[in-house]
Design a protein around this motif. Structure first.
Motif, PDB file in Angstrom:
ATOM      1  N   SER A  20       0.738  -1.345   0.039  1.00 42.59           N
ATOM      2  CA  SER A  20       0.008  -0.090   0.055  1.00 42.59           C
ATOM      3  C   SER A  20       0.938   1.388  -0.183  1.00 42.59           C
ATOM      4  O   SER A  20       0.524   2.379   0.074  1.00 42.59           O
ATOM      5  CB  SER A  20      -0.759  -0.045   1.185  1.00 42.59           C
ATOM      6  N   SER A  35      -1.565   4.470  -0.782  1.00 38.24           N
ATOM      7  CA  SER A  35      -3.015   4.288  -0.900  1.00 38.24           C
ATOM      8  C   SER A  35      -3.724   4.489   0.247  1.00 38.24           C
ATOM      9  O   SER A  35      -3.625   3.731   1.136  1.00 38.24           O
ATOM     10  CB  SER A  35      -3.199   2.676  -1.342  1.00 38.24           C
ATOM     11  N   VAL A  38      -9.804   2.467  -1.331  1.00 37.93           N
ATOM     12  CA  VAL A  38     -10.481   2.512  -2.434  1.00 37.93           C
ATOM     13  C   VAL A  38     -12.094   2.727  -2.090  1.00 37.93           C
ATOM     14  O   VAL A  38     -12.573   2.644  -0.910  1.00 37.93           O
ATOM     15  CB  VAL A  38     -10.538   1.079  -3.528  1.00 37.93           C
ATOM     16  N   PRO A  72      -9.719   4.216  -6.842  1.00 35.99           N
ATOM     17  CA  PRO A  72      -8.578   4.371  -5.955  1.00 35.99           C
ATOM     18  C   PRO A  72      -8.127   5.744  -5.508  1.00 35.99           C
ATOM     19  O   PRO A  72      -8.835   6.720  -5.928  1.00 35.99           O
ATOM     20  CB  PRO A  72      -7.390   4.126  -6.716  1.00 35.99           C
ATOM     21  N   ASN A  74      -5.302   7.951  -4.021  1.00 31.28           N
ATOM     22  CA  ASN A  74      -3.725   7.908  -3.522  1.00 31.28           C
ATOM     23  C   ASN A  74      -3.489   9.109  -3.144  1.00 31.28           C
ATOM     24  O   ASN A  74      -3.896  10.034  -3.446  1.00 31.28           O
ATOM     25  CB  ASN A  74      -2.886   7.757  -4.969  1.00 31.28           C
ATOM     26  N   PHE A 282      -3.395   2.553  -7.909  1.00 31.16           N
ATOM     27  CA  PHE A 282      -2.137   2.245  -7.208  1.00 31.16           C
ATOM     28  C   PHE A 282      -1.047   1.518  -7.849  1.00 31.16           C
ATOM     29  O   PHE A 282      -1.306   0.475  -8.379  1.00 31.16           O
ATOM     30  CB  PHE A 282      -2.240   2.002  -5.679  1.00 31.16           C
ATOM     31  N   PRO A 283       0.211   2.049  -7.770  1.00 26.64           N
ATOM     32  CA  PRO A 283       0.613   3.307  -7.188  1.00 26.64           C
ATOM     33  C   PRO A 283       0.608   4.578  -8.142  1.00 26.64           C
ATOM     34  O   PRO A 283       1.004   5.692  -7.982  1.00 26.64           O
ATOM     35  CB  PRO A 283       2.217   3.160  -6.938  1.00 26.64           C
ATOM     36  N   SER A 284       0.057   4.136  -9.507  1.00 24.94           N
ATOM     37  CA  SER A 284      -0.330   5.055 -10.333  1.00 24.94           C
ATOM     38  C   SER A 284       0.893   5.732 -11.059  1.00 24.94           C
ATOM     39  O   SER A 284       0.533   6.717 -11.930  1.00 24.94           O
ATOM     40  CB  SER A 284      -1.372   6.101 -10.030  1.00 24.94           C
TER      41      SER A 284
END
Length: 304
Positions: A20, A35, A38, A72, A74, A282-284
């Protein structure tokens, strides 16, 4: 074997089985993408100006469910010299019925980050899934007294009398957004450091107002030793690469938001810098490439 057993089967103890947080370097800047969990969101909010069949086709192509999708959340922590900067704070406990969100306080602790070590907070905007974490008991009472919170002046002004006339949000959301923003401004007003257009929070960390999503929506540019990364907040959503002109139901000025999105994606494609956004998976961390009249998100290979 249960996942709980799997996590410790080799004699190793993990704070979470599914990662995460993800650490990376931007030149001399330390960046940690975290993260917050969601949120379940009606899929129709992804494309309020698109035909139902077009949206259904895109969702199917992306292997996403047709009705309710996981959105998500973040956030990021950036260390620049002696400054530790939190970018957004997640949902907190503003929607207790969403137990898979509002995880920031736990995940800061798991990462070994003491909330009192945070010197600055940059808020992309005042929607509840970006400021709620700072209202939760787990963080609110543990932040330093001289914490500086950077927010566009236009954003603070907007929430004095917010206009939802051009949004298309689920029914209970506007009033909750209004209430959370109002409470946030009441609690943290004396720690706000408002800026008009652009402000350098710390060396290599610049926050810039884009507008569109909300009047004061902002992005954060990181730059050090020739490396660059942009935290785009809600300027970009998962569908935004394939369909950058589709309007999101949470956008207060949908046309301007689309113009901001296209302009930003074109710039990132030209520079080759990295992108992180609140609602990308994530983690994008990714690059942006041009794909005809649209774009592609190109995931960055994780660095171990």
């Amino acid at each position: 074997m249960s996942t709980a057993n799997l996590a410790t089967s080799a004699g190793l103890v993990h704070d979470e089985l599914v990662p995460s947080r993800y650490a990376l370097q931007v030149g001399d800047l330390d960046v940690l993408v975290i993260s917050d969990g969601v949120l379940p969101i009606p899929a129709e909010t992804l494309a309020t100006n698109a035909g139902a069949a077009d949206l259904a086709a895109w969702l199917k192509e992306m292997f996403l469910p047709p009705d309710l999708i996981d959105w998500p959340l973040n956030v990021a922590v950036v260390r620049s010299g002696e400054r530790t900067i939190l970018i957004d704070s997640g949902l907190g406990l503003e929607f207790p019925d969403f137990p898979r969100a509002g995880r920031l306080a736990l995940r800061l602790e798991a990462a070994g980050i003491d909330p009192e070590s945070v010197t600055d907070v940059v808020l992309t905007h005042l929607h509840m899934d970006h400021v709620g974490g700072l209202l939760s008991d787990a963080l609110r009472g543990r932040m330093r007294q001289d914490l500086r919170i950077h927010l566009a002046t236009a954003e603070a002004d907007f929430w004095a009398a917010p206009d939802f006339s051009r949004t298309a949000m689920p029914a209970p959301v506007p009033e909750v957004l209004r209430s959370v923003a109002s409470r946030f401004l009441d609690v943290y007003r004396h720690q706000l450091r408002p800026f008009e257009r652009e402000y350098e929070v710390a060396p290599g960390v610049v926050v810039s107002r884009t507008g569109g999503h909300t009047p004061g929506h902002s992005i954060v540019r990181l730059e050090s030793s020739g490396d660059r990364l942009t935290f785009a907040g809600d300027a970009v959503f998962q569908v935004g690469a394939d369909q950058p002109d589709w309007h999101n139901g949470f956008e207060h000025d949908p046309e301007e938001a689309a113009r901001v999105r296209v302009r930003l994606l074109r710039e990132l494609a030209a520079t080759g810098e990295s992108l992180v956004a609140t609602h990308l998976p994530f983690p994008s961390v990714c690059k942006v490439a041009v794909a005809g009249d649209a774009f592609r998100f190109v995931p960055t290979v994780w660095d171990y």
